[in-house]
Scaffold this active site. Structure first.
Site, short mmCIF file in Angstrom:
data_model
loop_
_atom_site.label_atom_id
_atom_site.label_comp_id
_atom_site.label_asym_id
_atom_site.label_seq_id
_atom_site.Cartn_x
_atom_site.Cartn_y
_atom_site.Cartn_z
N SER A 1 -8.08 -5.81 -10.68
CA SER A 1 -6.74 -5.27 -10.98
C SER A 1 -5.82 -6.40 -11.43
O SER A 1 -5.04 -6.24 -12.37
CB SER A 1 -6.14 -4.63 -9.71
OG SER A 1 -6.55 -3.30 -9.56
N ASP B 1 -7.10 4.21 -4.56
CA ASP B 1 -7.73 4.06 -3.25
C ASP B 1 -8.36 5.42 -2.97
O ASP B 1 -8.62 6.19 -3.91
CB ASP B 1 -6.70 3.66 -2.18
CG ASP B 1 -7.34 3.16 -0.88
OD1 ASP B 1 -7.79 2.01 -0.83
OD2 ASP B 1 -7.43 3.95 0.08
N ASN C 1 -15.87 5.91 -5.14
CA ASN C 1 -15.84 4.82 -6.11
C ASN C 1 -16.54 3.56 -5.60
O ASN C 1 -17.40 3.00 -6.27
CB ASN C 1 -14.37 4.52 -6.47
CG ASN C 1 -14.25 3.28 -7.31
OD1 ASN C 1 -14.01 2.19 -6.80
ND2 ASN C 1 -14.47 3.40 -8.61
N LYS D 1 0.87 -1.18 0.00
CA LYS D 1 0.00 0.00 0.00
C LYS D 1 0.89 1.21 0.00
O LYS D 1 2.02 1.17 0.52
CB LYS D 1 -0.88 0.02 1.24
CG LYS D 1 -2.11 0.90 1.10
CD LYS D 1 -3.21 0.18 0.37
CE LYS D 1 -4.38 1.05 0.07
NZ LYS D 1 -5.54 0.24 -0.38
P1 NDP Z 1 -13.04 7.60 -2.80
O1 NDP Z 1 -12.00 8.62 -2.59
O2 NDP Z 1 -13.58 7.40 -4.16
O3 NDP Z 1 -14.28 7.87 -1.83
C1 NDP Z 1 -14.13 7.92 -0.46
C2 NDP Z 1 -15.47 8.21 0.17
O4 NDP Z 1 -15.35 8.06 1.58
C3 NDP Z 1 -15.94 9.64 -0.07
O5 NDP Z 1 -17.34 9.69 -0.05
C4 NDP Z 1 -15.35 10.37 1.14
O6 NDP Z 1 -16.00 11.58 1.50
C5 NDP Z 1 -15.54 9.33 2.22
N1 NDP Z 1 -14.50 9.51 3.25
C6 NDP Z 1 -13.16 9.45 3.07
N2 NDP Z 1 -12.52 9.71 4.23
C7 NDP Z 1 -13.48 9.94 5.12
C8 NDP Z 1 -13.46 10.26 6.49
N3 NDP Z 1 -12.30 10.39 7.16
N4 NDP Z 1 -14.65 10.43 7.12
C9 NDP Z 1 -15.82 10.30 6.43
N5 NDP Z 1 -15.90 9.99 5.14
C10 NDP Z 1 -14.75 9.82 4.50
O7 NDP Z 1 -12.42 6.25 -2.23
P2 NDP Z 1 -12.88 4.75 -2.50
O8 NDP Z 1 -14.35 4.68 -2.70
O9 NDP Z 1 -11.98 4.18 -3.54
O10 NDP Z 1 -12.48 4.05 -1.12
C11 NDP Z 1 -13.39 3.93 -0.04
C12 NDP Z 1 -12.93 2.81 0.87
O11 NDP Z 1 -12.87 1.58 0.14
C13 NDP Z 1 -11.54 2.98 1.49
O12 NDP Z 1 -11.53 2.38 2.76
C14 NDP Z 1 -10.65 2.16 0.55
O13 NDP Z 1 -9.47 1.74 1.18
C15 NDP Z 1 -11.58 1.00 0.26
N6 NDP Z 1 -11.29 0.21 -0.93
C16 NDP Z 1 -11.18 0.80 -2.16
C17 NDP Z 1 -10.95 0.03 -3.28
C18 NDP Z 1 -10.93 0.62 -4.64
O14 NDP Z 1 -10.83 -0.15 -5.59
N7 NDP Z 1 -11.03 1.92 -4.81
C19 NDP Z 1 -10.73 -1.42 -3.17
C20 NDP Z 1 -10.95 -1.94 -1.84
C21 NDP Z 1 -11.20 -1.14 -0.78
P3 NDP Z 1 -15.30 13.00 1.19
O15 NDP Z 1 -15.39 13.14 -0.30
O16 NDP Z 1 -16.09 13.99 1.95
O17 NDP Z 1 -13.88 12.88 1.67
O1 2IT Z 2 -7.78 -1.77 -0.90
C1 2IT Z 2 -7.73 -2.24 -2.06
O2 2IT Z 2 -7.86 -3.44 -2.28
C2 2IT Z 2 -7.53 -1.29 -3.16
N1 2IT Z 2 -7.47 -0.09 -2.93
C3 2IT Z 2 -7.36 -1.81 -4.56
C4 2IT Z 2 -5.96 -2.26 -4.79
C5 2IT Z 2 -5.63 -2.64 -6.22
O3 2IT Z 2 -4.44 -2.92 -6.43
O4 2IT Z 2 -6.50 -2.65 -7.08
#
Ligand code: NDP
Ligand code: 2IT
Length: 460
Positions: A392, A179, A253, A139
């Site tokens: 991925s 992420d 996302n 990460k």
């Molecule tokens: P994004 O940046 O697309 O979206 C994040 C969302 O979470 C936004 O709505 C954001 O609100 C909110 N958020 C972020 N930080 C906080 C906080 N401290 N308090 C409250 N709300 C918060 O990220 P993703 O959707 O990609 O990721 C979301 C989660 O999913 C994370 O935990 C990530 O590690 C996990 N994840 C992501 C993957 C991926 O493929 N993208 C894969 C697996 C897990 P705001 O816009 O107001 O900050």
């Molecule tokens: O937490 C996760 O699994 C991700 N943010 C996706 C990692 C990846 O390599 O697609």
């Protein structure tokens, strides 16, 4: 009284061994609260298993697996639109490459610390193992805050970051992705810079644009996968998502595509959120409303309260999280520790029957214990959100073969992978009283492959 910090000296019982091991880990990694939390959850599942499988215990496998292979820390200097010089810190935690090249996302958020990235890298090792694909765990990220920055500022930051990062990554070494705060735009800037620096077009990043090596369904994969994992948990006891009322947190996302697939599978999603609060739409975030919400979030980069202005059926609750709304199913899809013990109690009191973690470590340890005690079907992050990294992995395969699969082909593979993860969780997660402990199941199933590879390599 001296505190036991070495599980090797502990001959008492498994519970004491967990405490001794955790004391040592906390001493070696002071102040890294998120990392401690992630390791505690895994250790509680693994220690009894390791004690029953002495070769793992004798070879100190858990001590070795909780120490990252290496951590790269570097400065990212860049210039903002006003001509000010800015400096951020960035990291890449290459945690474990026993079963494949390092793989895992990059996070850009002001709350990013080494502790956060170590917890995420550690979790990624187990998650990637569960996918069945040859991927190690890593990460990375930066304390850079992308909010309010112009496209050009984001570009300059990403290019500057890649000037250092490129020498540590590669298609067979370490393959970053997105992420929090890192989506298609950021991956494109980073990949473009990587390609210039290396003068090679290879799949060293995933989540790329479709015109330059990206995979269909990668954008959707994490949210879709979480919905499929929930469907698998419900199907196992003859139930399904159809007709269920659902809370989702976040509107990034993962959340957006979780809402999409839950809706396609017949559920009614009634909440979404961002860091400013949540919206409750008792009539449901329908497919049409979701198109509007995606435009708001993905294109205009707007705030969730605007949903309640657009759709009169919805109410916005400032600075609140959605967990006291009465629902059958909940998908925390925003960030770590967004669902605590009190939230869990409230969800249980309101009759929740299933939780699938779209985010990484969104539930506190207390919340997890409450869900397991109440026999709620609880899909932990490393299983439930593995669909993203799985696709991925499929993007890496397509890049290596220089081909592109159709959306149907990729989604069929995603469905199979999520089903297979569910089956692996059942293998190790069925308890004597018949309860299904997906936390234990995911931790042990993810562990075994990595541990066996390390054992085969000797003392590494
Ligand atoms: P994004 O940046 O697309 O979206 C994040 C969302 O979470 C936004 O709505 C954001 O609100 C909110 N958020 C972020 N930080 C906080 C906080 N401290 N308090 C409250 N709300 C918060 O990220 P993703 O959707 O990609 O990721 C979301 C989660 O999913 C994370 O935990 C990530 O590690 C996990 N994840 C992501 C993957 C991926 O493929 N993208 C894969 C697996 C897990 P705001 O816009 O107001 O900050
Ligand atoms: O937490 C996760 O699994 C991700 N943010 C996706 C990692 C990846 O390599 O697609």
């Amino acid at each position: 009284m001296t505190i036991c910090t070495d599980e090797r000296n502990c001959t008492n019982d498994v519970k004491t061994a967990i405490d001794c091991f955790m004391n040592g880990l906390i001493k070696r990694n002071p102040g890294e609260l998120e990392f401690h939390q992630a390791v505690q959850e895994v250790t509680e599942s693994l220690m009894p298993f390791i004690w029953n499988n002495r070769h793992y215990k004798d070879s100190q496998i858990l001590e070795r697996m909780t120490e990252p292979d290496r951590i790269i820390i570097f400065r990212v200097s860049w210039e903002d639109d006003q001509g000010n010089i800015r400096a951020n810190r960035a990291w890449r935690v290459q945690f474990n490459n026993s079963i494949g090249p390092y793989k895992g996302g990059m996070r850009f958020h002001p709350t990013v610390t080494l502790s956060v990235l170590k917890f995420l890298g550690f979790e990624q090792v187990f998650k990637n193992s569960l996918t069945g694909l040859p991927m190690g765990g890593a990460k990375g990220g930066s304390n850079f805050n992308p909010k309010g920055k112009s496209d050009r500022e984001i570009m300059r930051f990403c290019q500057s970051l890649m000037i250092e990062l490129h020498r540590h990554i590669g298609e067979d070494t370490d393959v970053p992705a997105g992420d929090i705060g890192v989506g298609g735009r950021e991956i494109s800037y980073m990949f473009g810079q990587y390609k210039r620096l290396e003068n090679r077009f290879v799949g060293t990043l995933t989540g790329k644009g479709l015109a330059f090596g990206g995979s269909l369904i990668r954008t959707e994969a994490t949210g879709y996968g979480a919905a499929y994992f929930m469907e698998n948990m419900l199907n196992h006891t003859g139930d399904s998502i159809t007709g269920k009322t659902v809370a989702v947190s976040g509107s990034g996302n993962v959340a957006l595509y979780c809402i999409k697939k839950v809706t396609d599978l017949g559920g009614k999603v009634i909440t979404a959120s961002d860091s400013s609060g949540f919206i409750h739409d008792p009539e449901g975030i329908t497919a049409e409303k979701l198109v509007w919400l995606r435009e708001l979030k993905e294109v205009k980069r707007g705030r969730i309260h605007e949903y309640a202005k657009q759709f009169k059926s919805a109410e916005f609750y400032e600075a609140k999280r959605p967990w006291d709304v009465k629902v059958d199913l909940a998908f925390p899809c925003a960030t770590q520790n967004e669902l605590n013990g009190e939230d869990a109690k409230q969800l249980v009191a309101n009759g929740v029957i299933g939780i699938a973690e779209g985010a990484n470590m969104p539930s506190t340890l207390k919340a997890i214990r409450i869900f397991l005690h109440a026999k709620v079907r609880f899909g932990p992050a490393k299983a439930a959100n593995a669909g993203g990294v799985a696709v991925s992995g499929l993007e890496q395969s397509q890049n290596a073969m220089r081909i592109a699969w159709s959306a149907d082909e990729v989604e069929t593979r995603l469905i199979d992978i999520m089903k297979n993860i569910h089956t692996q969780c059942l293998r190790y997660g069925e308890c004597d009283d018949g309860q299904l402990d997906y936390v234990k199941g995911a931790n042990i199933a993810g562990f075994v492959k990595v541990a066996d590879a390390m054992m085969a390599y000797g003392i590494v």
